[in-house]
Design an enzyme around this catalytic site. Sequence first.
Site, short mmCIF file in Angstrom:
data_model
loop_
_atom_site.label_atom_id
_atom_site.label_comp_id
_atom_site.label_asym_id
_atom_site.label_seq_id
_atom_site.Cartn_x
_atom_site.Cartn_y
_atom_site.Cartn_z
CE LYS A 23 -18.19 12.24 46.08
NZ LYS A 23 -19.05 12.28 47.30
CD GLU B 41 -3.31 13.39 51.33
OE1 GLU B 41 -4.02 13.86 50.54
OE2 GLU B 41 -3.34 13.45 52.37
N GLY C 196 -17.37 8.98 49.27
CA GLY C 196 -16.03 8.48 49.25
C GLY C 196 -15.66 6.93 49.73
NE ARG C 197 -17.88 7.81 55.96
CZ ARG C 197 -17.84 9.05 55.57
NH1 ARG C 197 -17.06 9.62 54.91
NH2 ARG C 197 -18.81 9.58 55.94
CD GLU D 18 -13.62 9.83 55.94
OE1 GLU D 18 -14.14 9.50 54.81
OE2 GLU D 18 -12.49 10.33 55.97
CG HIS E 73 0.87 -15.67 68.02
ND1 HIS E 73 1.28 -16.76 68.99
CD2 HIS E 73 0.05 -16.61 67.24
CE1 HIS E 73 0.89 -18.07 68.57
NE2 HIS E 73 0.11 -17.91 67.60
CE LYS F 49 -9.16 16.65 53.01
NZ LYS F 49 -10.13 16.50 51.98
O1 F6P Z 1 -10.37 11.86 53.96
C1 F6P Z 1 -11.32 12.61 53.38
C2 F6P Z 1 -11.73 12.26 52.13
O2 F6P Z 1 -12.89 13.02 51.63
C3 F6P Z 1 -12.50 10.61 52.33
O3 F6P Z 1 -13.80 11.07 52.67
C4 F6P Z 1 -12.35 10.44 50.94
O4 F6P Z 1 -12.41 8.88 50.86
C5 F6P Z 1 -10.77 10.71 50.64
O5 F6P Z 1 -10.60 11.92 51.33
C6 F6P Z 1 -10.17 10.86 49.18
O6 F6P Z 1 -11.21 11.74 48.66
P1 F6P Z 1 -11.23 11.79 46.94
O7 F6P Z 1 -11.60 10.46 46.47
O8 F6P Z 1 -11.72 12.75 46.53
O9 F6P Z 1 -9.73 11.98 46.45
#
Ligand code: F6P
Length: 525
Positions: free
Chosen positions: A203, A209, A260-261, A346, A377, A486
């Site tokens: 987003k 990452e 995002g979620r 979240e 199990h 972060k």
């Molecule tokens: O973990 C925080 C967060 O902002 C989530 O809400 C989101 O889904 C994820 O990081 C990834 O964010 P982005 O889509 O901006 O890379």
Amino acid sequence: MARTRCDRTPAWAQLQTAFAASGKGLDLREAFAQDNKRFERLSQSAPYVFADLSKNRIDAASEALLLDLARQSGVAEHRDAMFAGEKINHTEGREVWHVLLRTPPAATNDGSHRAIELAKVHETLNAMLAYAESVRADAAITDVVNIGIGGSDLGPQMAVLALDAFANSGKRVHFVSNVDGHELAATLKKLKVESTLFLIASKTFTTIETMTNAHSAKAWFAAQGGTDTARHFAALTTNVAAANAFGITTTFGFWDWVGGRYSMWSAIGLPLAIAIGAQGFRDFLAGAHAMDEHFRTAPLEQNLPVRLGLLDLWYRNFHGFTSRSIAPYHSALRRLPAYLQQLEMESNGKRVDGEGATLPFGTSPVLWGESGTNGQHAYFQMLHQGTDVVPLEFVAVKTARHDLGGHHALLLANVLAQAQALMVGKSDIGGHKHFPGNRPSTFLLLDDLTPASLGALIALQEHRVFVSGSLWGINSFDQWGVELGKVLAKDIEARLANGDASGLDGSTAGLLARLRAVPHESFET
Ligand code: F6P
């Protein structure tokens, strides 16, 4: 929009009284014995989902009071504000409009903000689906790699697995999320530059990452002789400028008002669209829309997301249950628990209300689970005989999409048996073989696992999370709790390189020193 925090309503105090009088001691076996219509009364249909709530520790009086609580808290008004595009995510000053992503196009554009946004949604959807079809038709592309994390990974990954029976593109779809290079390295080993399409899903297009993995994928691509970035990379993001600056020209956008979620209905759904095709993706949206309409229009007492959200509050704040387990009895739904963890925890893992005041009650339960029958199990022992009561949510699918004899009947027999055993229990004077029973569960039943039914099931979960968050008076749509880690990780990354431990707590300093002492690894940059 008038919202009243749940504990400030008259119904809250009445619920406390009712809980002490009869709610706490409610025995499900007696409740069924006294009411031969309990199943009919406490089960209902919603689009694509049949729900049996009768094995939950509620009676007519507590359910009526819970519905009063919803009315007095202003849940319906809050829901309407979300659908109308009010900026209910007030800590970020944003609308919460993922429902617009699955709203059919309007016949005319009246120039309103909603109509303008809806037109953008369909323009992007059409472009994204046309692209998905072109990738599907491109025999030279055999592997699609989604690089994203959190909402830019869990939703599409869960859905691609869930709808494997509908995947007819012949493409392998990979998901890389972790900054741990083992994950990307293991995936790259299987790929060839000329047959790979990377989707960089973020987003914000800033998440460390994803950016780290994207840069490594780009470097790998170049090192293997790849040159045509426009053909082999696409970005799914609200930050098209950053994607362009990264060197990606094929982009599909979405908007700030998509959390995002809550984003797999947007361009973030591209891996799913490639897997199941444009029509499949439209069916997925249509199933979600049907659930949206149910949530928007059904009276509260027959409104499934409302009833589930109220139960969640009842268990968390009155019974004091701190977790809920999700048990999808369908192996294709094996990533559903992981997806729901982000959705619920979240969204509702908050300790202050909308005004920033500390809450005097618990909010998000810990959500966890595994697909059935595997969980049986592993940890079902604790669910049946442990000291804590964990409400279970079973998801079962009536129809199988394989032709192996006997399996599906056995699977369904197991899910029914588990729900039954949890409730009825078994007496044993010796103790070790005693099952106390009266352990609550909800049973969600789909006729078939299809794009439409999956869309409805996920929208149901989104809305039930909305309902409990709304009752608790929290903002379910921000996620400030992920920020501190972060920031600290950036600081520690520098310290790993330079060894500076000044100002650190003793434990972090000790671990830092130990990591720097590892002989075979260097963090110098
Ligand atoms: O973990 C925080 C967060 O902002 C989530 O809400 C989101 O889904 C994820 O990081 C990834 O964010 P982005 O889509 O901006 O890379």
